[in-house]
Every structure is written in C-alpha cells, then in structure tokens.
Design an enzyme around this catalytic site. Sequence first.
Site, PDB file in Angstrom:
ATOM      1  N   CYS A 238       4.227 -14.108 -11.031  1.00  0.00           N
ATOM      2  CA  CYS A 238       3.076 -13.274 -10.810  1.00  0.00           C
ATOM      3  C   CYS A 238       3.321 -12.658  -9.109  1.00  0.00           C
ATOM      4  O   CYS A 238       3.687 -13.322  -8.444  1.00  0.00           O
ATOM      5  CB  CYS A 238       1.943 -14.474 -10.285  1.00  0.00           C
TER       6      CYS A 238
ATOM      7  N   CYS B  72      -4.956  -9.023 -14.336  1.00  0.00           N
ATOM      8  CA  CYS B  72      -5.355  -9.779 -15.282  1.00  0.00           C
ATOM      9  C   CYS B  72      -6.797 -10.311 -15.369  1.00  0.00           C
ATOM     10  O   CYS B  72      -7.432 -10.311 -16.110  1.00  0.00           O
ATOM     11  CB  CYS B  72      -4.297 -10.797 -15.403  1.00  0.00           C
TER      12      CYS B  72
ATOM     13  N   CYS C 151      -0.120  -6.371 -17.558  1.00  0.00           N
ATOM     14  CA  CYS C 151       0.649  -7.064 -16.383  1.00  0.00           C
ATOM     15  C   CYS C 151       2.060  -6.533 -15.975  1.00  0.00           C
ATOM     16  O   CYS C 151       2.904  -6.252 -16.718  1.00  0.00           O
ATOM     17  CB  CYS C 151       0.862  -8.336 -16.804  1.00  0.00           C
TER      18      CYS C 151
ATOM     19  N   ARG D  52      -0.059  -3.814  -7.061  1.00  0.00           N
ATOM     20  CA  ARG D  52      -1.505  -4.429  -6.364  1.00  0.00           C
ATOM     21  C   ARG D  52      -2.544  -3.454  -6.894  1.00  0.00           C
ATOM     22  O   ARG D  52      -2.423  -2.460  -7.246  1.00  0.00           O
ATOM     23  CB  ARG D  52      -1.593  -4.502  -4.881  1.00  0.00           C
TER      24      ARG D  52
ATOM     25  N   THR E 164      -7.027   1.613   4.478  1.00  0.00           N
ATOM     26  CA  THR E 164      -6.464   0.769   5.538  1.00  0.00           C
ATOM     27  C   THR E 164      -7.847   1.142   6.602  1.00  0.00           C
ATOM     28  O   THR E 164      -7.948   0.099   7.360  1.00  0.00           O
ATOM     29  CB  THR E 164      -5.168   1.075   6.164  1.00  0.00           C
TER      30      THR E 164
ATOM     31  N   CYS F 260      -1.398  -9.199  -8.383  1.00  0.00           N
ATOM     32  CA  CYS F 260      -1.897  -7.977  -8.230  1.00  0.00           C
ATOM     33  C   CYS F 260      -3.227  -8.084  -8.726  1.00  0.00           C
ATOM     34  O   CYS F 260      -3.759  -7.267  -8.305  1.00  0.00           O
ATOM     35  CB  CYS F 260      -1.005  -6.907  -9.058  1.00  0.00           C
TER      36      CYS F 260
ATOM     37  N   SER G 254       0.928  -1.238  -0.032  1.00  0.00           N
ATOM     38  CA  SER G 254      -0.221  -0.013   0.211  1.00  0.00           C
ATOM     39  C   SER G 254       0.793   1.270  -0.212  1.00  0.00           C
ATOM     40  O   SER G 254       2.051   1.094   0.255  1.00  0.00           O
ATOM     41  CB  SER G 254      -0.897   0.088   1.359  1.00  0.00           C
TER      42      SER G 254
END
Length: 671
Positions: free
Chosen positions: A640, A646, A616, A429, A465, A643, A184
């Site tokens: 990968c 895709c 990606c 992310r 958050t 995130c 984050s």
Amino acid sequence: MLRLLSSSKSKPTSVSSCSTLYTYLTAREYSIQLCNSTNSPARHPQITPNPFNPSGFPPNQSNFTKSVQSPNGFRFLHQFSHKSQFYTHQISVNQVFLCGYSLKWRNVGKFNGNGIEFLRFGGLRSFCSESDRESMNYDVVIVGAGPAGLSAAIRLKQLCREKDVDLSVCVVEKGPEVGSHILSGNVFEPRALDELLPQWKQEGAPIDVPVSSDKFWLLTKGRAISLPSPFDNRGNYVISLSQLVRWLGEKAEELGVEIYPGFAASEILYDANDKVIGVATNDMGIAKDGSRRDNFQRGVELKGRITLLGEGCRGSLSEKIMKKYNLREKVQGQHQTYALGIKEVWEIDASKHEPGFVLHTLGWPLDNKTYGGSFLYHMKDRQVSIGLVVALNYHNPFLNPYEEFQKLKHHPAIKPLLEGATVLQYGARTLNEGGFQSIPDPVFPGGAIIGCSAGFLNVPKIKGTHTAMKSGMLAAEAAFDVLHEGLNMETYWNNLKNSWIWEELYRARNYRPAFEYGLFPGLALSALEHYVVKGRFPLTLKHGKPDNEATEEAHSYSPIQYPKPDGIVSFDVPTSLYRSNTNHEHDQPAHLRLRDHNIPEHVNLPKYAGPESRYCPARVYEYVADDDGQLKLQINAQNCLHCKACDIKDPKQNIEWTVPEGGGGPGYSVM
C-alpha cells in the site's frame, strides 16, 4: 528528545517497568524521581534534550551546555551538539526503577568516550498497567506533519513568542520521518509561506527553481497541440514538497514544537459530552492473527485542549469527524470528488534539462469522457517530475490509471526526454477536486479540520499547498485565541470565509464541474469562466455522482488491452513499487478492511469485473483462484502506497482504509 548518559565506569543498566516499550516523547524539562528496589538513592543520571531535526540528524548549531537543578536535587544537563551521531544498539540498564512514572525507551544508543549513551524520546508520562494506555497532555495536538499541520504548529509558537505565552504543541505523523509520506506535483505558490516565514529565502528553504516557462498542450495519440496556457505561474517555483515539509519540520522544532514521526493516530478521543479531547495512536506489535508479538506496544493517548486534523486528502479520522458531526451537511456542502495522481521523478541528461520548465496536458491517453491530465516539471539537479492525474469519477471499470500513465510516457512528444534517463522514485496519492462546493464546516467540538483533509485545492491552478498552509495558520490563530483569550473556535470558520482562500476557491468553483459534460464542452466552459466571466458567473455548477457511484457495470464496456512495459520508459508495478520505498511490517493485521467479505466475489467481480485490481496503483488487490478454481480477492496490504484510492473508488464503499502500524508505508524523499 532526552539522552540518559551513564558513567563510563558504570556497568550497563536496564529500565524496570511492566514491559519494554518504545516511543517518541518530548524534549521538555521534568523532575523525575528515580529510585531502586530498596528505595535508596539511584545513580544520578544526566538527562539531556537533543533537538534532532526530522531527517534524524542534529541541527547545525554550536555546542553549548546548560545546567539546571531540579526540585528533587537531580541535575539536568542540556547539551546541544551538531557532531552527535547515533546508531541502533540494544540498550540494557540495571537497577533503575521508576517510582510512579514510566520512561519509554527506544533501541537507539551508542558507545562514546564517556560510556553508553541512551536516547529517550520525550517527557514524563503517568504510569499505567499493561492493559491501559498511557496519556500525554498538550494544549494543542496536531495530526499530520504536512504543510497544513506544520504551518499551524509554527504559527502557534510564533504567537506564543509574540504574546509571551507558553503553549505546548505536538504533531503526530504516521510516516517514519517528516516528509516521507508527502507527494505532490509541485509548482509552489509562496503566498502563504511569505506570510508565515517572510525570511524563508535567507533561512535556506529548499525552494530554488523559479518557473521559467509555462506550456499547455492538448495531446492526441500522435500530436501535441499547443493551447493558450490558463496557468499564471510567474513568481512560482518548481519544488519537491517532501523536501519543503522536512524543512518546515525543522523550523517547527526550532520553535519548540514536539514532532513524533512513526506514530499513527488511529482513534479520536471524546469526553462525556462528545467533545474531542485528543487522539490515540494504534497498538503496535500485533500479529495478523490478533495475538501480541514480543515487541507489542500499547498505543498512547495524546490529549489536547484543541485538536487539529491535518491528515491530507481523505484523512481517515477527518472523515469520521465529518460524519459524526454532519459537518458537510451543516453548510449544505456537496460531496467531495477526487482524482488519483501517479508520479515519477527522473534524472535526465543535462542537455535535455531546462530548470523551471512547466508543462501541463489534457487529452490522450484518457478518453474524452474522463477528466484528467498530465504534468511535467523540470526541477533542479537534472531532475524531472512527470505524472498523470485521473479523476476518480471515471465510468469505465476496465480503465487502469497506472497503465494509462505508462502509455503517456510513450507519447512522441514526451518519450525522447525520458530515453536514456533514470527513474529515481515512484508514488501515488489522491487529491481533492471538489473545491468550493465541497468544503465542510471545518470546526467541531474541541478542534478543527485543516488543509486537504477539508479540501482546499484550487483545481484550475492544480495547487493546494498554499491554501493548506494558510488554513493551518488561520486555525492556529483561532486556537490561540481560544486558549489565551477564551474565544470560540468558530473564529477559524469566520476568518476562513474572509480570507484569500475563500475568494480564490470561489472564483475557481465552476472549473471542475464543467468537465462533467466531457472534455471539449469542459474546455469551452472553463475558458469562458477563466477569460471572460473571470469567476463571476452567477450560477454555481454542481458535481455529478460520487466517484464510487460513477463506475458503470462491465457489460457496457470492452476490456482495455494495455501494452507490455518496455523497461525503458514504462515499467511493471513491482518495479515501480520498489522505487517507492514502500515497506510495512508483514506480520500485522491488514489496515485495508472489508466491511462485507462477500461483496468482492458476489458484486465487484461479476458486475464490475473486479475494478479494485485496476484502480489501485500498487497492486494491493488481486483476484486469485482458490483450490476449487474460484476467484477470491487477495489483499496485499504490504504494497500500500497510502493513496486512499480504494477508500474512494470501491463501487459499494466496502473498503475501509485505516492506518497501519506507525512508520509503515512509502518512503519518499524527492516527491
């Protein structure tokens, strides 16, 4: 977590069961009947709960020992020591057989002055054949050790203490340790934490750097135009969320929550009435061809009277639950819309470091039709977080968010800060941007959805958050009332609508859809909403097309020529991936699945120029030529970053993101 200690004079022994299995279990007291093959009394082991914290080290507490006699005569010795150290070691134990129960062992142990020390993660589980899964029963099962899941777990245990009630709570986490999959910005608003753990400052929370200044720029290619900052970050802090989550994990464990990192929840369990009764973790040790490797482990069923899903943005189980029970349609909610955040943490020169400095930008390098912006936060220890957020409803299939981020770092107002500095970590992310309009009914039969899985991000604040934590706390209170008072889980939904989350998101509801009209109309409308109407505009704007449908065909655009990375402030994908600590077991079925294997070559490539190779940020998807020179989609699943871009942006929704083996994925420590 339990330790089984052998005598220093005894020979190494082994556990006899249908196969060698490894798993995290619990640190609870159980009566365990041990016997050998002739049913004569086995050697009496000492079994010790060992309260590790999520980082893998014992908590700092003084040594003490507590002896408890079990009903069958075995002695349970409870030892706690901050001096314990454990190393990977193959354990072998002889002539210990389990009558009707199965102990699961992990390849962890050490030799010490008293002999071989064995670690067993957990408690007692019913014995089963190799073809069936074992199950563990809890009052509450929580999926995801993020801010929402851990806040829910902590609040449940607080209520247990207040009401003198004993409820069992477990948290299952797909990352190898708590916090390793958490990414984050993060400018942290402590409102929810103040409610959850009012003494967090005295208890050592990793929240040290208050916001000292707050700037907002509109970037052009060569200039940075200062604008009035719409953010009010007074009283907020610049933090690493992965570090905060680790601390929350320690607090949860101190209260008796059982946390199982390294196990991916892959399946929802239902009873005969279609009520959710828990989750199952995926099988591990399966090869790419579907065969079982030597280390095969059957998944485990974690059954709960209440199940809370806190998987984060675009949670795979949460999405299935929302579709199964029509939770978004139930409240006439709009579709969710998303953005992709790409981030690096740098260590910069001390002379350039301004702890607490916060910068947000709009504009360049993105075009005026693409919503997004960048952030730059000065943390402690000369560390700086820099990132770019790109809304995934962009139109141009040639746009590459990773390359846009590399361009950003070359802006003349940003590049000097990074020159001579060192990149510590990289990650990416997705985040929810649908806000108020896209919130589903979060309650389903047997549980609820919490945190970013439901979508509580406040877009104009760029903060989620505090709302995720509060939603977890509200769900915990409702779950406690269900289990202790016999009430209904619907109280979570009712309390959510009466909370400050609802008020905050309602006031911010028109900010994101205002930018459907472009950058400058969006700035004008959002300024009117923020400074004049103050969230009381009588209409609620709607979102545009779903992100995957917003992608337009390639013939309407020209390919974008991105500059080559200089290796100083901009980098290629493999270099960045190395900094993410991403790792997956190579010989496993791909967790990125195509619903139709013909769509990439027959639709995505000719119509959209293969956009999966660009959206990606980890180069998971590549079009490579086969022996006949035809381009075929190659999936590099081991790259990968989890995130989920895709799963969201594929034009035909042909890619399904599923969980890989537990413990796989990025290994974030300061993100």
